[in-house]
Design an enzyme around this catalytic site. Structure first.
Site, PDB file in Angstrom:
ATOM      1  N   SER A 152       0.852  -1.188   0.000  1.00  0.00           N
ATOM      2  CA  SER A 152       0.000   0.000   0.000  1.00  0.00           C
ATOM      3  C   SER A 152       0.886   1.235   0.000  1.00  0.00           C
ATOM      4  O   SER A 152       2.029   1.193   0.463  1.00  0.00           O
ATOM      5  CB  SER A 152      -0.886  -0.001   1.255  1.00  0.00           C
ATOM      6  OG  SER A 152      -1.503   1.257   1.457  1.00  0.00           O
ATOM      7  N   TYR A 172      -2.573  -0.503  10.103  1.00  0.00           N
ATOM      8  CA  TYR A 172      -2.538  -0.988   8.720  1.00  0.00           C
ATOM      9  C   TYR A 172      -1.275  -0.509   8.011  1.00  0.00           C
ATOM     10  O   TYR A 172      -0.579  -1.288   7.348  1.00  0.00           O
ATOM     11  CB  TYR A 172      -3.777  -0.511   7.972  1.00  0.00           C
ATOM     12  CG  TYR A 172      -3.863  -0.992   6.545  1.00  0.00           C
ATOM     13  CD1 TYR A 172      -4.296  -2.277   6.254  1.00  0.00           C
ATOM     14  CD2 TYR A 172      -3.504  -0.155   5.491  1.00  0.00           C
ATOM     15  CE1 TYR A 172      -4.372  -2.733   4.934  1.00  0.00           C
ATOM     16  CE2 TYR A 172      -3.583  -0.582   4.177  1.00  0.00           C
ATOM     17  CZ  TYR A 172      -4.011  -1.879   3.904  1.00  0.00           C
ATOM     18  OH  TYR A 172      -4.086  -2.314   2.604  1.00  0.00           O
TER      19      TYR A 172
END
Length: 249
Positions: A152, A172
């Site tokens: 990501s 995350y």
């Protein structure tokens, strides 16, 4: 005579994983759609088969040692090698609940839930390690295997440090930073053995992970993943990329 190429995609029953499975199958791979839920996994595989693709569900919970070992045994009984592994399965517990009305993430690190963080790491960090280790014998049996870690933009420390507007999603984001480091570690080990290992940043994509608030489609997101899963000889390894090229760590 062309030998059948085999691919495994984890978290393949929906979202980016499902689209990646479709795209690899469209390129001629027999794709094993890894999913922990039998009903969803079988339904996804059946839907793609109905589109004319060679896709089969493989029961696989990346957070379970036993499940991963059983999946590797199941696949090993049916194929002699694995040409592409896409470690796509990922979670972000509590993420949607922390989104404000304007869509911005509103939970600072000082209020991060440690239980959620542990669950995130078990899937997003330890999951790819479990899966890569378990399927490595099949990958090594391929003449030119490729491994893709689906990362990501939030995994980039440089981007986070240099942009005060970047979402401060500690759990995350840090899991993807760790995944980037794991990508480099595996690449260093496996490069001499002909396996390329890279991390892909698909962008902020509309999926269940973010209550479909992302601005990109799964079709756009899957592009860089498929590109890295099908690299030709001489391509990069140990890198971190989006569709426009290398990203800062």
């Amino acid at each position: 005579m062309t030998t059948q190429r085999n691919a495994l995609v984890t978290g393949a029953n929906k979202g980016i994983g499902l689209e990646t499975t479709r795209r690899l199958a469209a390129l001629g791979f027999k794709v094993w759609a890894g999913a922990r839920d039998a009903e969803r996994g079988e339904a996804a595989a059946k839907a793609l088969c109905n589109e004319g693709f060679d896709v089969k569900w493989l029961e696989l919970d990346v957070s379970s040692d036993d499940s991963v070992a059983a999946a590797a045994k199941t696949l090993g009984a049916q194929v002699s090698s694995l040409d592409a592994l896409v470690n796509n399965a990922g979670i972000a517990p509590g993420y949607v609940d922390a989104l404000g009305p304007d869509g911005r993430y509103e939970r600072p690190p000082s209020r991060e839930d440690i239980t959620d963080m542990k669950a995130t790491y078990d899937v997003n960090v330890f999951g790819p390690v479990r899966v890569t280790q378990a399927f490595l014998p099949l990958l090594l049996a391929s003449p030119a295997a490729r491994i893709v870690m689906v990362s990501s933009y939030l995994g980039s420390i440089a981007r986070a440090a240099g942009n005060s507007q970047s979402p401060n999603v500690m759990s995350y984001g840090s899991s993807k930073t760790a995944l980037n480091a794991i990508t480099v570690a595996f690449a260093r080990e496996l490069s001499p053995r002909g396996i390329m290992v890279n991390a892909a940043a698909p962008g902020y994509t509309a999926t269940d992970l973010n209550a479909h608030r992302g601005g990109r489609t799964v079709q756009q997101a899957a592009g860089i993943i498929v590109q890295l899963a099908t690299l030709k000889a001489g391509g990069p390894t140990g890198g971190y990329f989006d569709e426009n090229g290398p990203l800062p760590w």
